[in-house]
Scaffold this active site. Structure first.
Site, PDB file in Angstrom:
ATOM      1  N   LYS A  39      38.574  42.538  22.472  1.00 14.06           N
ATOM      2  CA  LYS A  39      37.549  42.191  23.375  1.00 14.06           C
ATOM      3  C   LYS A  39      36.846  43.339  23.934  1.00 14.06           C
ATOM      4  O   LYS A  39      35.753  43.827  23.662  1.00 14.06           O
ATOM      5  CB  LYS A  39      37.640  40.966  24.289  1.00 14.06           C
ATOM      6  CG  LYS A  39      36.636  40.999  25.237  1.00 14.06           C
ATOM      7  CD  LYS A  39      36.941  39.733  26.325  1.00 14.06           C
ATOM      8  CE  LYS A  39      37.780  40.336  27.619  1.00 14.06           C
ATOM      9  NZ  LYS A  39      37.096  41.101  28.790  1.00 14.06           N
ATOM     10  N   ASN A  40      37.615  44.038  24.649  1.00 14.90           N
ATOM     11  CA  ASN A  40      37.240  45.096  25.583  1.00 14.90           C
ATOM     12  C   ASN A  40      36.871  46.365  24.643  1.00 14.90           C
ATOM     13  O   ASN A  40      36.242  47.262  25.190  1.00 14.90           O
ATOM     14  CB  ASN A  40      38.109  45.631  26.678  1.00 14.90           C
ATOM     15  CG  ASN A  40      38.376  44.105  27.767  1.00 14.90           C
ATOM     16  OD1 ASN A  40      37.364  43.580  27.583  1.00 14.90           O
ATOM     17  ND2 ASN A  40      39.325  44.495  28.327  1.00 14.90           N
ATOM     18  N   CYS A 133      32.918  40.705  41.159  1.00 19.92           N
ATOM     19  CA  CYS A 133      33.222  39.646  40.240  1.00 19.92           C
ATOM     20  C   CYS A 133      34.599  38.989  40.878  1.00 19.92           C
ATOM     21  O   CYS A 133      35.212  39.282  41.819  1.00 19.92           O
ATOM     22  CB  CYS A 133      33.507  39.987  38.719  1.00 19.92           C
ATOM     23  SG  CYS A 133      35.043  40.804  38.486  1.00 19.92           S
ATOM     24  N   ARG A 138      34.965  45.819  42.223  1.00 21.56           N
ATOM     25  CA  ARG A 138      34.532  46.565  40.894  1.00 21.56           C
ATOM     26  C   ARG A 138      33.182  47.540  41.107  1.00 21.56           C
ATOM     27  O   ARG A 138      32.201  47.396  40.427  1.00 21.56           O
ATOM     28  CB  ARG A 138      34.579  45.655  39.738  1.00 21.56           C
ATOM     29  CG  ARG A 138      35.797  45.033  39.732  1.00 21.56           C
ATOM     30  CD  ARG A 138      35.812  43.920  38.662  1.00 21.56           C
ATOM     31  NE  ARG A 138      35.980  44.609  37.082  1.00 21.56           N
ATOM     32  CZ  ARG A 138      36.038  43.892  35.866  1.00 21.56           C
ATOM     33  NH1 ARG A 138      35.899  42.806  36.001  1.00 21.56           N
ATOM     34  NH2 ARG A 138      36.375  44.604  34.883  1.00 21.56           N
ATOM     35  N   ASP A 325      45.937  43.092  33.094  1.00 17.03           N
ATOM     36  CA  ASP A 325      45.281  41.999  32.034  1.00 17.03           C
ATOM     37  C   ASP A 325      46.399  40.973  31.498  1.00 17.03           C
ATOM     38  O   ASP A 325      46.174  40.065  31.002  1.00 17.03           O
ATOM     39  CB  ASP A 325      44.312  42.365  30.754  1.00 17.03           C
ATOM     40  CG  ASP A 325      43.282  43.055  31.538  1.00 17.03           C
ATOM     41  OD1 ASP A 325      42.632  42.913  32.720  1.00 17.03           O
ATOM     42  OD2 ASP A 325      42.550  43.667  30.687  1.00 17.03           O
ATOM     43  N   ARG A 417      35.573  33.323  27.393  1.00 16.06           N
ATOM     44  CA  ARG A 417      35.032  34.766  27.348  1.00 16.06           C
ATOM     45  C   ARG A 417      35.930  35.593  26.542  1.00 16.06           C
ATOM     46  O   ARG A 417      35.354  36.754  25.933  1.00 16.06           O
ATOM     47  CB  ARG A 417      34.937  35.273  29.088  1.00 16.06           C
ATOM     48  CG  ARG A 417      33.953  34.802  29.808  1.00 16.06           C
ATOM     49  CD  ARG A 417      34.164  35.524  30.923  1.00 16.06           C
ATOM     50  NE  ARG A 417      34.287  36.715  30.808  1.00 16.06           N
ATOM     51  CZ  ARG A 417      34.915  37.614  31.691  1.00 16.06           C
ATOM     52  NH1 ARG A 417      35.362  37.056  32.763  1.00 16.06           N
ATOM     53  NH2 ARG A 417      35.103  38.737  31.206  1.00 16.06           N
TER      54      ARG A 417
HETATM   55  N1  EPU Z   1      36.882  51.479  40.000  1.00 14.53           N
HETATM   56  C1  EPU Z   1      36.072  51.817  41.167  1.00 14.53           C
HETATM   57  N2  EPU Z   1      34.908  52.765  40.599  1.00 14.53           N
HETATM   58  C2  EPU Z   1      34.347  52.807  39.487  1.00 14.53           C
HETATM   59  C3  EPU Z   1      34.977  52.081  38.428  1.00 14.53           C
HETATM   60  C4  EPU Z   1      36.109  51.555  38.720  1.00 14.53           C
HETATM   61  O1  EPU Z   1      36.492  52.030  42.146  1.00 14.53           O
HETATM   62  O2  EPU Z   1      33.232  53.385  39.254  1.00 14.53           O
HETATM   63  C5  EPU Z   1      37.836  50.762  40.393  1.00 14.53           C
HETATM   64  C6  EPU Z   1      37.951  48.984  39.906  1.00 14.53           C
HETATM   65  O3  EPU Z   1      37.078  48.413  40.996  1.00 14.53           O
HETATM   66  C7  EPU Z   1      39.249  48.682  39.967  1.00 14.53           C
HETATM   67  C8  EPU Z   1      40.039  49.934  39.266  1.00 14.53           C
HETATM   68  O4  EPU Z   1      38.819  51.081  39.472  1.00 14.53           O
HETATM   69  O5  EPU Z   1      40.095  48.340  41.174  1.00 14.53           O
HETATM   70  C9  EPU Z   1      39.851  49.913  37.629  1.00 14.53           C
HETATM   71  O6  EPU Z   1      38.625  49.400  36.967  1.00 14.53           O
HETATM   72  P1  EPU Z   1      38.348  50.149  35.772  1.00 14.53           P
HETATM   73  O7  EPU Z   1      37.011  50.708  35.790  1.00 14.53           O
HETATM   74  O8  EPU Z   1      39.466  50.681  34.896  1.00 14.53           O
HETATM   75  O9  EPU Z   1      38.349  48.716  34.729  1.00 14.53           O
HETATM   76  P2  EPU Z   1      36.870  48.286  34.068  1.00 14.53           P
HETATM   77  O10 EPU Z   1      36.448  49.223  33.089  1.00 14.53           O
HETATM   78  O11 EPU Z   1      35.855  47.496  35.170  1.00 14.53           O
HETATM   79  C10 EPU Z   1      38.390  47.252  32.114  1.00 14.53           C
HETATM   80  C11 EPU Z   1      38.449  45.770  31.284  1.00 14.53           C
HETATM   81  C12 EPU Z   1      39.106  45.013  32.283  1.00 14.53           C
HETATM   82  C13 EPU Z   1      40.457  45.588  32.436  1.00 14.53           C
HETATM   83  C14 EPU Z   1      40.429  46.887  33.395  1.00 14.53           C
HETATM   84  C15 EPU Z   1      41.655  47.657  33.478  1.00 14.53           C
HETATM   85  C16 EPU Z   1      36.503  46.018  29.985  1.00 14.53           C
HETATM   86  C17 EPU Z   1      35.383  45.443  29.650  1.00 14.53           C
HETATM   87  N3  EPU Z   1      37.160  45.470  31.007  1.00 14.53           N
HETATM   88  O12 EPU Z   1      37.552  47.099  33.237  1.00 14.53           O
HETATM   89  O13 EPU Z   1      39.292  43.766  31.550  1.00 14.53           O
HETATM   90  O14 EPU Z   1      41.142  44.665  33.395  1.00 14.53           O
HETATM   91  O15 EPU Z   1      39.491  47.807  32.430  1.00 14.53           O
HETATM   92  O16 EPU Z   1      42.317  47.798  32.274  1.00 14.53           O
HETATM   93  O17 EPU Z   1      36.936  46.925  29.206  1.00 14.53           O
HETATM   94  C18 EPU Z   1      39.747  41.385  31.108  1.00 14.53           C
HETATM   95  O18 EPU Z   1      39.682  41.745  29.904  1.00 14.53           O
HETATM   96  O19 EPU Z   1      40.252  40.405  31.798  1.00 14.53           O
HETATM   97  C19 EPU Z   1      39.345  42.443  32.107  1.00 14.53           C
HETATM   98  C20 EPU Z   1      39.094  42.293  33.447  1.00 14.53           C
END
Ligand code: EPU
Length: 436
Positions: A39-40, A133, A138, A325, A417
């Site tokens: 998915k991701n 969320c 996030r 995850d 999802r």
């Molecule tokens: N964060 C910040 N600022 C930013 C971006 C992130 O503070 O600009 C913080 C977030 O709030 C969080 C941490 O950094 O506390 C990690 O966030 P990250 O950006 O790594 O996650 P993401 O890109 O929003 C993706 C996956 C998530 C998965 C995370 C961590 C996708 C679409 N989503 O999210 O997947 O948990 O990486 O591996 O790629 C899921 O599939 O259930 C899911 C939530």
């Protein structure tokens, strides 16, 4: 007001019609399960197709609600998109819109990922802030700071991030960027933006998740020059344009991990195919610690050998640490493992909401801050439970397979999802469950 969910086939469901999943346990599973595309990876790669002005074909795309929403977002930007079985044919030659619609972005955080490709391709992008969320606030500050370092002017007005590049070329400029935290999304945004930028971009403290590497490989298949993806330093040399591609998505390591836990929690030997075993290393290591074995049967096929379950500690970390995850699913497993386990969630600030639901099933869990102490109990009891987010919903399904009696999982839009045909897959393994 009733909440409306958009499904992949564009049916609208309202909360009062929402189905529930009835599961009768305890179950024994056997056989082999087919693992879908990640998915991701799919969501990031779909955003990445905006970089290309030719046709892109992406195969092994899972049929999921989140993918359906991303299709709608691309379509709203004017992209032509067609689904044939597991393949998406995408043509972003003409991007008629530079603003992603709020009602879609607010339903899917990954839709924010369109900002990097739109900006790189057109020099302008307007994307609503995705908002918080269920699992945490996030923010997107790291995405924004990365784009600013590459020369974008970014303002946030009325909840919309406006980004544009000044100058006649409207091209971003390569930069040296060091992330405060190895954010998956920020790494992906900057990497995509850098593919069409002028000069070289270095991303230090980059996320190393396999989905980041998959996105890099997809971009490379279109002619992007990217080195180091999958390590903590990614170097991108910008090119002027990217060309057409035909790209298959990697198997979903989180779906695979969820099925490995299904085998472990029901004491069932099951096989999984196809998988990339290295992507599951942190999960396999923990399964071994709790008393199971995972055997590489052949290239891309794993077998879970169940064992007597014992406690272990888990701390979620960026890859190659234990994935956030998989935390909820492992917590379900630890509720039935002999002894005390400590589960520490470090990635998201609000990702322990499944605890209250597992407690309803008889689990013995205490929470303080971001730490849960799980004391193994001899058995779980079926109960009505409410899914609070995607991975929490999977944890409740796993607990339901192992619990005595009937479990009724509500909030299935979370499950839909991220898990393709999960009921059919579990039923084929012998589980007794139905959506009603
Ligand atoms: N964060 C910040 N600022 C930013 C971006 C992130 O503070 O600009 C913080 C977030 O709030 C969080 C941490 O950094 O506390 C990690 O966030 P990250 O950006 O790594 O996650 P993401 O890109 O929003 C993706 C996956 C998530 C998965 C995370 C961590 C996708 C679409 N989503 O999210 O997947 O948990 O990486 O591996 O790629 C899921 O599939 O259930 C899911 C939530």
């Amino acid at each position: 007001m009733k909440e409306t969910y958009i499904t992949t086939n564009s049916q609208a469901l309202t909360e009062s019609d929402s189905p529930v999943l009835e599961i009768w346990g305890p179950t024994s599973l056997k056989g082999e399960v087919r693992i879908s595309g990640a998915k991701n990876s799919a969501l990031a790669i779909m955003a990445g197709t905006l970089l290309c002005s030719d046709d892109c074909r992406i195969s092994n795309v899972p049929s999921l609600m989140d993918v359906g929403r991303m299709v709608q977002i691309l379509a709203a930007l004017g992209v032509k998109i067609n689904r044939k079985q597991d393949t998406l044919e995408i043509n972003a030659t003409e991007i008629g819109q530079t603003q992603a619609p709020y009602d879609l972005v607010s339903q899917l955080r990954a839709s924010f990922f369109v900002i990097g490709p739109l900006l790189a391709r057109l020099g302008v992008a307007r994307v609503p802030l995705p908002g918080g969320c269920a699992i945490g606030a996030r923010p997107v500050d790291l995405h924004v700071r990365g784009l600013q370092a590459m020369g974008a002017e970014v303002t946030i007005e009325h909840g919309i991030v406006h980004a544009y590049v000044k100058g006649s070329s409207r091209r971003l400029k390569g930069a040296s960027i060091y992330l405060d935290y190895p954010s998956v999304g920020a790494t992906e945004t900057i990497m995509m933006a850098a593919t069409l930028a002028e000069g070289e971009t270095t991303i230090g403290n980059a996320a190393q998740e396999p989905e980041v590497e998959d996105l890099a490989n997809f971009c490379r298949s279109m002619g992007a020059k990217i080195r180091g993806a999958g390590t903590n330093t990614i170097i991108v040399s910008g090119v002027e344009r990217l060309h057409s591609t035909d790209y298959p998505i990697i198997p979903d390591r989180i779906e695979a991990g969820t099925f490995l836990v299904a085998g472990a929690i029901t004491h069932s030997p099951i096989s999984l195919y196809p998988v990339i075993p290295e992507h599951l290393s942190p999960v396999i290591a923990k399964l071994k610690e709790v008393g199971c074995n995972v055997i590489l049967e052949d290239y891309k096929r794993l077998r879970l050998v169940p064992g007597e379950l014992r406690a272990t500690d888990i701390e979620t970390l960026p890859y190659p640490g234990f994935p956030t995850d998989m935390q909820a699913q492992f917590m379900a497993l630890l509720t039935k493992s002999e002894g005390n386990s400590m589960v520490t969630e470090t990635v998201f600030e609000n990702r322990l909401r499944h605890v209250a639901e597992l407690q309803r099933m008889g689990a013995d869990i205490k929470v303080k801050g971001n730490v849960a102490v799980v004391k193994g109990v001899p058995f779980l009891s079926g109960a009505p439970v409410m899914a609070t987010d995607l991975r929490a919903s999977a944890a409740l399904v796993l607990a339901g397979l192992a619990a005595r009696g009937k479990t009724v999982v509500q909030g299935l839009h979370h499950l839909d999802r991220g898990y393709e045909n999960i009921e059919d897959k579990l039923r084929q393994l012998g589980a007794n469950l139905q959506r009603v």
